[in-house]
Design a protein around this motif. Sequence first.
Motif, PDB file in Angstrom:
ATOM      1  N   GLU A 144       0.824  -1.221   0.000  1.00 43.87           N
ATOM      2  CA  GLU A 144       0.000   0.000   0.000  1.00 43.87           C
ATOM      3  C   GLU A 144       0.854   1.265   0.000  1.00 43.87           C
ATOM      4  OE1 GLU A 144      -3.034   2.777   0.002  1.00 43.87           O
ATOM      5  OE2 GLU A 144      -3.178   0.656  -0.481  1.00 43.87           O
ATOM      6  N   ARG A 145       1.910   1.270   0.778  1.00 41.05           N
ATOM      7  CA  ARG A 145       2.802   2.439   0.844  1.00 41.05           C
ATOM      8  C   ARG A 145       4.137   2.108   0.185  1.00 41.05           C
ATOM      9  NH1 ARG A 145       1.583   6.927   2.883  1.00 41.05           N
ATOM     10  NH2 ARG A 145      -0.130   7.131   4.315  1.00 41.05           N
ATOM     11  N   LEU A 146       4.705   3.113  -0.465  1.00 37.26           N
ATOM     12  CA  LEU A 146       6.037   2.971  -1.039  1.00 37.26           C
ATOM     13  C   LEU A 146       7.016   2.594   0.065  1.00 37.26           C
ATOM     14  CD1 LEU A 146       8.084   3.477  -3.403  1.00 37.26           C
ATOM     15  CD2 LEU A 146       8.260   5.798  -2.506  1.00 37.26           C
ATOM     16  N   VAL A 147       7.855   1.597  -0.210  1.00 39.04           N
ATOM     17  CA  VAL A 147       8.825   1.152   0.791  1.00 39.04           C
ATOM     18  C   VAL A 147      10.159   0.843   0.127  1.00 39.04           C
ATOM     19  CG1 VAL A 147       8.147  -1.300   0.713  1.00 39.04           C
ATOM     20  CG2 VAL A 147       9.179  -0.377   2.775  1.00 39.04           C
ATOM     21  N   TYR A 148      11.225   1.220   0.815  1.00 42.12           N
ATOM     22  CA  TYR A 148      12.586   0.850   0.448  1.00 42.12           C
ATOM     23  C   TYR A 148      13.097  -0.105   1.511  1.00 42.12           C
ATOM     24  CZ  TYR A 148      13.040   4.598  -2.989  1.00 42.12           C
ATOM     25  OH  TYR A 148      12.892   5.399  -4.091  1.00 42.12           O
ATOM     26  N   GLU A 149      13.938  -1.039   1.091  1.00 39.31           N
ATOM     27  CA  GLU A 149      14.560  -1.954   2.037  1.00 39.31           C
ATOM     28  C   GLU A 149      16.017  -2.144   1.638  1.00 39.31           C
ATOM     29  OE1 GLU A 149      13.939  -6.410   3.962  1.00 39.31           O
ATOM     30  OE2 GLU A 149      12.603  -5.737   2.365  1.00 39.31           O
ATOM     31  N   SER A 154      21.917  -5.910  -1.340  1.00 35.86           N
ATOM     32  CA  SER A 154      21.031  -5.266  -2.311  1.00 35.86           C
ATOM     33  C   SER A 154      20.155  -4.229  -1.620  1.00 35.86           C
ATOM     34  CB  SER A 154      20.134  -6.297  -3.008  1.00 35.86           C
ATOM     35  OG  SER A 154      19.209  -6.848  -2.081  1.00 35.86           O
ATOM     36  N   PHE A 155      19.459  -3.455  -2.431  1.00 33.21           N
ATOM     37  CA  PHE A 155      18.372  -2.644  -1.895  1.00 33.21           C
ATOM     38  C   PHE A 155      17.240  -2.701  -2.913  1.00 33.21           C
ATOM     39  CE2 PHE A 155      20.069   0.652  -4.641  1.00 33.21           C
ATOM     40  CZ  PHE A 155      19.019   1.507  -4.911  1.00 33.21           C
ATOM     41  N   GLU A 156      16.016  -2.583  -2.390  1.00 30.47           N
ATOM     42  CA  GLU A 156      14.872  -2.654  -3.300  1.00 30.47           C
ATOM     43  C   GLU A 156      13.841  -1.607  -2.965  1.00 30.47           C
ATOM     44  OE1 GLU A 156      13.646  -6.750  -2.931  1.00 30.47           O
ATOM     45  OE2 GLU A 156      12.102  -6.256  -1.481  1.00 30.47           O
ATOM     46  N   ILE A 157      13.039  -1.336  -3.981  1.00 29.95           N
ATOM     47  CA  ILE A 157      11.912  -0.418  -3.864  1.00 29.95           C
ATOM     48  C   ILE A 157      10.674  -1.229  -4.227  1.00 29.95           C
ATOM     49  CG2 ILE A 157      12.456   0.407  -6.201  1.00 29.95           C
ATOM     50  CD1 ILE A 157      11.064   3.030  -5.525  1.00 29.95           C
ATOM     51  N   ARG A 158       9.607  -1.079  -3.408  1.00 31.67           N
ATOM     52  CA  ARG A 158       8.348  -1.794  -3.657  1.00 31.67           C
ATOM     53  C   ARG A 158       7.185  -0.813  -3.474  1.00 31.67           C
ATOM     54  NH1 ARG A 158      10.888  -5.029   0.213  1.00 31.67           N
ATOM     55  NH2 ARG A 158       9.293  -4.502   1.742  1.00 31.67           N
ATOM     56  N   TRP A 159       6.231  -0.924  -4.397  1.00 29.52           N
ATOM     57  CA  TRP A 159       5.008  -0.120  -4.260  1.00 29.52           C
ATOM     58  C   TRP A 159       3.952  -0.733  -5.143  1.00 29.52           C
ATOM     59  CZ3 TRP A 159       4.074   5.571  -6.086  1.00 29.52           C
ATOM     60  CH2 TRP A 159       3.022   6.119  -5.369  1.00 29.52           C
ATOM     61  N   GLU A 160       2.735  -0.775  -4.645  1.00 30.88           N
ATOM     62  CA  GLU A 160       1.616  -1.412  -5.328  1.00 30.88           C
ATOM     63  C   GLU A 160       2.052  -2.843  -5.620  1.00 30.88           C
ATOM     64  OE1 GLU A 160      -1.338  -0.407  -9.071  1.00 30.88           O
ATOM     65  OE2 GLU A 160       0.812  -0.520  -9.355  1.00 30.88           O
ATOM     66  N   ALA A 164      11.582  -3.353  -7.796  1.00 30.33           N
ATOM     67  CA  ALA A 164      12.863  -3.317  -8.506  1.00 30.33           C
ATOM     68  C   ALA A 164      13.960  -3.372  -7.450  1.00 30.33           C
ATOM     69  CB  ALA A 164      12.983  -2.063  -9.354  1.00 30.33           C
ATOM     70  N   SER A 165      15.063  -4.022  -7.804  1.00 35.48           N
ATOM     71  CA  SER A 165      16.133  -4.256  -6.849  1.00 35.48           C
ATOM     72  C   SER A 165      17.488  -4.113  -7.527  1.00 35.48           C
ATOM     73  CB  SER A 165      15.974  -5.668  -6.284  1.00 35.48           C
ATOM     74  OG  SER A 165      16.996  -5.971  -5.359  1.00 35.48           O
TER      75      SER A 165
END
Length: 170
Positions: A144-149, A154-160, A164-165
Motif C-alpha cells: 500500500e505504501r512505497l517502501v525501500y529496504e 542489495s536494496f529494493e523499492i516496492r510499491w503497489e 525493482a532491486s
Amino acid sequence: MTMNLKKSFFAMILMAFVGYAANAQEKPSPAKTAEGTVGDAKITINYSSPAVKGRVIWGDLVPLGEVWRAGANEATTFTTTKDIMVEGKKLPAGTYGFFVIPGENTSTFIFNEVAKQWGAFDYDSSKDVLRVSVPSQQTSTMEERLVYEVKPSSFEIRWEYGKASAKLGS
C-alpha cells in the motif's frame, strides 16, 4: 470570570484541541528512512512514502519510461558512508538524489549529485553520477505504501504490485 471571557477561553481550548487532532493524523506521504550496511558502508535512504489509495501506480500515476523522484515531495536521497558497488559499478561515498525510470521488465536507477531538490522538476541528467539498469517485476503482494529496504547485498523499492532491486557490494 465574565461570560464572554469564559466563552473565549473555551473557544481557544477547543481550537487548540482541533489543531492538535488534525496534526496527529498521519500525513499523506510521511517521511521514512531505510537503513542497512553493505560491508563497512552504512546506507541510508530518505524518502516520502505515498499510499496507493486505490490508484493505478505504474504506467498511470507514475509513467513508464520517464524520470520519477522515487517517492513524494522532495526527491529521495541515497547516502553511502563508503564507496560501494551498485550492479558492479562504483558509487563513491556521498549523498545523492535518487531517481528511477520505471519500466515493465527493466528500470533505471539514477544517482544524481544534486541531493536536495523538489521532486524531479529540476532534474538534470548531466549531474548523474551513476545510472544502472535493474530488473523490475510485478509481485503478487500488494504494498500500500512505497517502501525501500536495504539488505546486506542489495536494496529494493516496492510499491503497489511493482518491485525493482539493485545488487550492492563493497
